[in-house]
Design a protein around this motif. Structure first.
Motif, PDB file in Angstrom:
ATOM      1  N   PRO A 249       0.811  -1.218   0.000  1.00  0.00           N
ATOM      2  CA  PRO A 249       0.000   0.000   0.000  1.00  0.00           C
ATOM      3  C   PRO A 249       0.843   1.266   0.000  1.00  0.00           C
ATOM      4  N   ALA A 250       0.303   2.328  -0.574  1.00  0.00           N
ATOM      5  CA  ALA A 250       1.008   3.609  -0.632  1.00  0.00           C
ATOM      6  C   ALA A 250       1.294   4.137   0.764  1.00  0.00           C
ATOM      7  N   GLY A 251       0.433   3.790   1.720  1.00  0.00           N
ATOM      8  CA  GLY A 251       0.607   4.261   3.093  1.00  0.00           C
ATOM      9  C   GLY A 251       1.610   3.482   3.892  1.00  0.00           C
ATOM     10  N   GLY A 252       2.241   2.470   3.297  1.00  0.00           N
ATOM     11  CA  GLY A 252       3.273   1.703   3.985  1.00  0.00           C
ATOM     12  C   GLY A 252       2.796   1.040   5.262  1.00  0.00           C
ATOM     13  N   GLN A 253       3.633   1.096   6.281  1.00  0.00           N
ATOM     14  CA  GLN A 253       3.332   0.415   7.540  1.00  0.00           C
ATOM     15  C   GLN A 253       2.042   0.931   8.178  1.00  0.00           C
ATOM     16  N   ALA A 254       1.784   2.220   8.109  1.00  0.00           N
ATOM     17  CA  ALA A 254       0.579   2.787   8.716  1.00  0.00           C
ATOM     18  C   ALA A 254      -0.681   2.184   8.092  1.00  0.00           C
ATOM     19  N   ALA A 255      -0.655   1.979   6.783  1.00  0.00           N
ATOM     20  CA  ALA A 255      -1.804   1.374   6.105  1.00  0.00           C
ATOM     21  C   ALA A 255      -1.971  -0.082   6.517  1.00  0.00           C
ATOM     22  N   GLN A 256      -0.839  -0.811   6.656  1.00  0.00           N
ATOM     23  CA  GLN A 256      -0.914  -2.202   7.097  1.00  0.00           C
ATOM     24  C   GLN A 256      -1.464  -2.281   8.517  1.00  0.00           C
ATOM     25  N   VAL A 257      -1.027  -1.388   9.400  1.00  0.00           N
ATOM     26  CA  VAL A 257      -1.535  -1.373  10.774  1.00  0.00           C
ATOM     27  C   VAL A 257      -3.042  -1.168  10.772  1.00  0.00           C
ATOM     28  N   SER A 258      -3.525  -0.217   9.996  1.00  0.00           N
ATOM     29  CA  SER A 258      -4.957   0.050   9.920  1.00  0.00           C
ATOM     30  C   SER A 258      -5.716  -1.172   9.409  1.00  0.00           C
ATOM     31  N   PHE A 259      -5.151  -1.841   8.414  1.00  0.00           N
ATOM     32  CA  PHE A 259      -5.786  -3.050   7.869  1.00  0.00           C
ATOM     33  C   PHE A 259      -5.872  -4.151   8.925  1.00  0.00           C
ATOM     34  N   THR A 300       7.470  -3.848   2.889  1.00  0.00           N
ATOM     35  CA  THR A 300       8.016  -4.231   4.198  1.00  0.00           C
ATOM     36  C   THR A 300       7.142  -3.773   5.363  1.00  0.00           C
ATOM     37  N   GLY A 301       6.070  -3.072   5.075  1.00  0.00           N
ATOM     38  CA  GLY A 301       5.244  -2.506   6.136  1.00  0.00           C
ATOM     39  C   GLY A 301       4.509  -3.511   6.988  1.00  0.00           C
ATOM     40  N   SER A 302       4.331  -4.742   6.479  1.00  0.00           N
ATOM     41  CA  SER A 302       3.608  -5.763   7.247  1.00  0.00           C
ATOM     42  C   SER A 302       4.535  -6.656   8.063  1.00  0.00           C
ATOM     43  N   CYS A 303       5.838  -6.425   8.024  1.00  0.00           N
ATOM     44  CA  CYS A 303       6.783  -7.233   8.808  1.00  0.00           C
ATOM     45  C   CYS A 303       6.450  -7.132  10.293  1.00  0.00           C
TER      46      CYS A 303
END
Length: 319
Positions: A249-259, A300-303
């Motif tokens: 996602p374009a939002g990187g780790q922050a987007a993965q956290v929200s998901f 790498t945002g979901s690591c």
């Protein structure tokens, strides 16, 4: 989710807040991970009187004061040698399992970190996990569940070939079994349609307990719809979701956290989901160095780990 059963000498008292359905789910998780050799089958409705007179339940309660009913697990990799899976095993019972795409034990600084290891025969036969060693590795390591074939629907393995292979090599294992892990592709002959075709090819001769899913996409709504559609298509089987995350996602780790903040509660509340493994239990540096295309496709945002081995912002959601 942590379900606590206190052991009483006469089994005369059971906390009123204990849900019988939660207890049944807890025993299923325990049996799947090899933590208990008994698997009570509770029929509903069940009265407290019936439960209190159940000899099998009494034995379990007397010898195990804590029943773990968590659904979360670690999707481990071969390049995680410097990481400790035990950092997620903090005693709250949320993270209970680990698998590493292989039939050998996880390579790490702390073995399986006290989590229930699930072996995976990811290929029909491969040097790292020879099919000839499947039964002996399972017997020597004692895992109670096996995962099979990694994304055969996009790797040139037909449902018929998979069915024949499964009957020969997986059926003989007297443990819990998952059908091959498929992608979320909606192309005919892939994803859930591949699973359906394999089941048909099995002609009733494949013994399995779980449908195994992978998912990568753009929104939680898409993910929820996919999981619910899998349940609708295979309502008589529990689901295990062994890879899932947003697709870079374009939002990187922050987007993965929200998901994941939306996905975890949804999966915890879905009675038909047995276990789930967010992708991936590694660090950004390790994924970029050794993860091949995953670092580009997923990002790498979901690591679950930071580069220093501590839980990442996503990792902190695991417990």
């Amino acid at each position: 989710m942590l379900v606590v059963v206190k052991a009483y000498a006469t089994m005369a008292v059971v906390p009123d807040r204990l849900s019988l359905r939660m207890l049944g789910a807890a025993f299923e998780s325990i049996n799947m991970l090899g933590m208990c050799h008994l698997q009570p089958k509770l029929s509903f409705p069940v009265t407290f009187s019936t439960m209190l007179t159940s000899a099998r339940l009494a034995v379990v309660a007397l010898f195990a004061t804590t029943v773990l009913a968590g659904k979360r697990g670690l999707c481990w990799t071969f390049y995680d040698q410097s990481l400790d899976p035990g950092v997620f095993n903090n005693g709250d019972g949320e993270v209970v399992a680990i698998y590493d795409y292989e039939t050998y034990a996880p390579v790490s600084t702390n073995g399986n970190g006290g989590l229930g290891f699930i072996g995976m025969q990811r290929c029909t036969d491969c040097s790292s996990s020879p099919i000839a060693d499947l039964a002996s590795r399972q017997a020597s390591q004692g895992w109670a569940t096996v995962f099979t074939l990694n994304e055969p629907d996009i790797n040139g393995i037909t449902p018929s070939q998979a069915a024949s292979w499964y009957i020969q090599y997986i059926n003989p294992l007297a443990i819990k079994k998952a059908l091959p892990a498929v992608t979320s592709s909606v192309t005919s002959g892939e994803g859930l349609s591949w699973v359906s075709q394999m089941i048909s090819a099995c002609a009733g001769q494949c013994y399995f307990d779980y449908i195994n899913l992978h998912w990568y996409g753009t929104t939680f709504a898409e993910f929820q719809s996919y999981v619910e559609s899998a349940h609708s298509q295979f309502p008589n089987y529990q689901l295990v979701i062994t890879e899932f995350a947003l697709q870079n996602p374009a939002g990187g780790q922050a987007a993965q956290v929200s998901f994941f903040q939306q996905a975890f509660p949804f999966l915890d509340g879905a009675s038909y989901v047995q276990l789930y493994f967010p992708f991936v239990a590694t660090s950004p540096a390790l994924l970029q160095a050794d993860g091949g295309s995953a670092a580009t496709i997923v990002g790498t945002g979901s690591c679950l780990y930071n580069n220093d081995g501590t839980p990442s912002a996503v990792g902190n959601l695991m417990y």
